[in-house]
Design a protein around this motif. Sequence first.
Motif, PDB file in Angstrom:
ATOM      1  N   THR A  98       0.840  -1.188   0.000  1.00 43.37           N
ATOM      2  CA  THR A  98       0.000   0.000   0.000  1.00 43.37           C
ATOM      3  C   THR A  98       0.879   1.243   0.000  1.00 43.37           C
ATOM      4  O   THR A  98       2.059   1.192   0.347  1.00 43.37           O
ATOM      5  CB  THR A  98      -0.933   0.038   1.222  1.00 43.37           C
ATOM      6  OG1 THR A  98      -0.142   0.065   2.414  1.00 43.37           O
ATOM      7  CG2 THR A  98      -1.854  -1.157   1.242  1.00 43.37           C
ATOM      8  N   ALA A  99       0.297   2.353  -0.381  1.00 42.89           N
ATOM      9  CA  ALA A  99       1.003   3.633  -0.380  1.00 42.89           C
ATOM     10  C   ALA A  99      -0.010   4.731  -0.094  1.00 42.89           C
ATOM     11  O   ALA A  99      -1.225   4.507  -0.124  1.00 42.89           O
ATOM     12  CB  ALA A  99       1.703   3.872  -1.716  1.00 42.89           C
ATOM     13  N   SER A 100       0.523   5.909   0.180  1.00 43.43           N
ATOM     14  CA  SER A 100      -0.342   7.059   0.432  1.00 43.43           C
ATOM     15  C   SER A 100       0.105   8.223  -0.443  1.00 43.43           C
ATOM     16  O   SER A 100       1.205   8.208  -1.013  1.00 43.43           O
ATOM     17  CB  SER A 100      -0.297   7.458   1.911  1.00 43.43           C
ATOM     18  OG  SER A 100       1.028   7.769   2.326  1.00 43.43           O
ATOM     19  N   GLY A 101      -0.739   9.218  -0.539  1.00 38.04           N
ATOM     20  CA  GLY A 101      -0.398  10.393  -1.326  1.00 38.04           C
ATOM     21  C   GLY A 101      -1.363  11.524  -1.037  1.00 38.04           C
ATOM     22  O   GLY A 101      -2.434  11.323  -0.436  1.00 38.04           O
ATOM     23  N   LEU A 102      -0.979  12.707  -1.458  1.00 35.79           N
ATOM     24  CA  LEU A 102      -1.786  13.910  -1.257  1.00 35.79           C
ATOM     25  C   LEU A 102      -2.590  14.216  -2.518  1.00 35.79           C
ATOM     26  O   LEU A 102      -2.039  14.200  -3.627  1.00 35.79           O
ATOM     27  CB  LEU A 102      -0.869  15.089  -0.931  1.00 35.79           C
ATOM     28  CG  LEU A 102      -1.530  16.451  -0.754  1.00 35.79           C
ATOM     29  CD1 LEU A 102      -2.380  16.483   0.515  1.00 35.79           C
ATOM     30  CD2 LEU A 102      -0.470  17.559  -0.716  1.00 35.79           C
ATOM     31  N   VAL A 103      -3.861  14.505  -2.340  1.00 38.48           N
ATOM     32  CA  VAL A 103      -4.716  14.995  -3.419  1.00 38.48           C
ATOM     33  C   VAL A 103      -5.314  16.312  -2.951  1.00 38.48           C
ATOM     34  O   VAL A 103      -5.922  16.386  -1.876  1.00 38.48           O
ATOM     35  CB  VAL A 103      -5.822  13.991  -3.779  1.00 38.48           C
ATOM     36  CG1 VAL A 103      -6.804  14.609  -4.774  1.00 38.48           C
ATOM     37  CG2 VAL A 103      -5.211  12.725  -4.362  1.00 38.48           C
ATOM     38  N   MET A 160       7.171   5.726   2.239  1.00 40.66           N
ATOM     39  CA  MET A 160       7.068   7.064   2.810  1.00 40.66           C
ATOM     40  C   MET A 160       5.600   7.351   3.110  1.00 40.66           C
ATOM     41  O   MET A 160       4.720   6.604   2.698  1.00 40.66           O
ATOM     42  CB  MET A 160       7.667   8.110   1.879  1.00 40.66           C
ATOM     43  CG  MET A 160       9.130   7.854   1.557  1.00 40.66           C
ATOM     44  SD  MET A 160       9.977   9.274   0.834  1.00 40.66           S
ATOM     45  CE  MET A 160      10.235  10.279   2.306  1.00 40.66           C
ATOM     46  N   GLY A 161       5.359   8.433   3.839  1.00 43.27           N
ATOM     47  CA  GLY A 161       3.987   8.690   4.238  1.00 43.27           C
ATOM     48  C   GLY A 161       3.496   7.564   5.121  1.00 43.27           C
ATOM     49  O   GLY A 161       4.136   7.170   6.083  1.00 43.27           O
ATOM     50  N   GLU A 162       2.332   7.003   4.780  1.00 39.80           N
ATOM     51  CA  GLU A 162       1.768   5.910   5.566  1.00 39.80           C
ATOM     52  C   GLU A 162       1.989   4.556   4.909  1.00 39.80           C
ATOM     53  O   GLU A 162       1.360   3.562   5.290  1.00 39.80           O
ATOM     54  CB  GLU A 162       0.281   6.159   5.822  1.00 39.80           C
ATOM     55  CG  GLU A 162       0.043   7.371   6.714  1.00 39.80           C
ATOM     56  CD  GLU A 162      -1.313   7.377   7.364  1.00 39.80           C
ATOM     57  OE1 GLU A 162      -2.226   6.720   6.830  1.00 39.80           O
ATOM     58  OE2 GLU A 162      -1.461   8.032   8.411  1.00 39.80           O
ATOM     59  N   GLY A 163       2.879   4.489   3.935  1.00 45.05           N
ATOM     60  CA  GLY A 163       3.190   3.221   3.302  1.00 45.05           C
ATOM     61  C   GLY A 163       4.192   2.424   4.114  1.00 45.05           C
ATOM     62  O   GLY A 163       5.076   2.999   4.760  1.00 45.05           O
ATOM     63  N   PRO A 164       4.119   1.098   4.092  1.00 47.86           N
ATOM     64  CA  PRO A 164       5.029   0.255   4.867  1.00 47.86           C
ATOM     65  C   PRO A 164       6.376   0.071   4.172  1.00 47.86           C
ATOM     66  O   PRO A 164       6.537   0.380   2.987  1.00 47.86           O
ATOM     67  CB  PRO A 164       4.282  -1.079   4.930  1.00 47.86           C
ATOM     68  CG  PRO A 164       3.514  -1.110   3.637  1.00 47.86           C
ATOM     69  CD  PRO A 164       3.102   0.317   3.378  1.00 47.86           C
TER      70      PRO A 164
END
Length: 409
Positions: A98-103, A160-164
Amino acid sequence: MPNRRLATTLACAVMLVGSAAGATGAIAAPAQLPLSHRQAQNDRGALLDVAHLYTLKTREAVTAELAKAGFDASQVRHGVDAYRLTYRTVDPQGRPTTASGLVVLPRGPKGRLRAVSFAHGTGSHRSDAPSMQRASFLTGPPVAYAAAGFAAVAPDYLGMGEGPGLHPWMHVPSEATASLDLLRAARAFHALDRKVFVTGFSQGASAALGLGRDLQAGEDRYFRLGALAPVSGAYDFGGAELPALLAGELEGKSSVIYAAYTLVAFNRVHRVYDRAEDVFRDPAVETLFDGEHTGRQLFEGTPGTLGELLTPYGRDLLAHPRGGLADALRETDGVCADWTPKAPVRLYMASGDEQAATANTAQCAEALRGRGVEATVVDLGAVDYQGSRHLGSNVRGTAEVLRWFEALS
């Protein structure tokens, strides 16, 4: 040794956009999901979670936000809403993760929005990511694009962010998959136009070209590449960046950190060395790149010169790449040389850049020209951000890229 002002800049942003210099510990990351490789490929971009981060209701509020981050606000037309999206993607081996990102979305415009994908520069702590900060060097570009009426989509990257997991720095294929899959997740959240404008800074410049290559190749059935505008990239990492770094042509402390990051991060995907002590005089340097050390800790925990950092073997490996390092560099350095963009391309750089050798941009333009693509090179001039022309190119480049994207729209 760098002067005190530069030391502060590097500790907070060595390309390392380290607003995480003040971070206070690890960020919880979701566990990897039990999917097969085939399921992972089919489920890429599935939206798992949306967190509303903040709202800037008025143009005045956006202007104040951008001013705090040091960015131009002359093209602000809307308030914005910012969200963190968590989504399914794949790691460098194609395994599910999984990964996270800004929108960031403009307030007011209805219907489909044209997306701008912005890929950020290098960070050391996992919170050196767009979805983890606000009013910072990392969030200035996506907020500016959204305030002009675009849907800004900014991946945190893997690890990075909330990714493992650990971050595979400068690994263009996984930067591209993380970027594309965030676009897919963003489309599940809000209606987006088919054409995507793609940009990125520093590390993100290569990531942008990688995403553009995948979009043009039809890796997604819906999205298409609309334009490419990378800023201050290390596109020829093996042929331009590493030689300039080893020759002492770039700022010394940042060169130490990039040399170390190159060996450690590339070793995560390709076997570059067997033991840390083979390449580093102090093997503990390797542990600094675990995603839990801040930019300041990285600055203080590494030596002042390459001679103090590297063993003779480590320096020779960077000077004469072979084995896993050569494999990694072929992967990274193909972003300008192994495809022919059909969308408009502009390459932005700043003369005197102390971190990304300008030969990178020249050689990228030459490689594209060899494939029949005349990419316009835009010299942003003597820009400055906290004593750094490299970081300054992101600030001025954002304003210039935005004007170009608006003209194309």
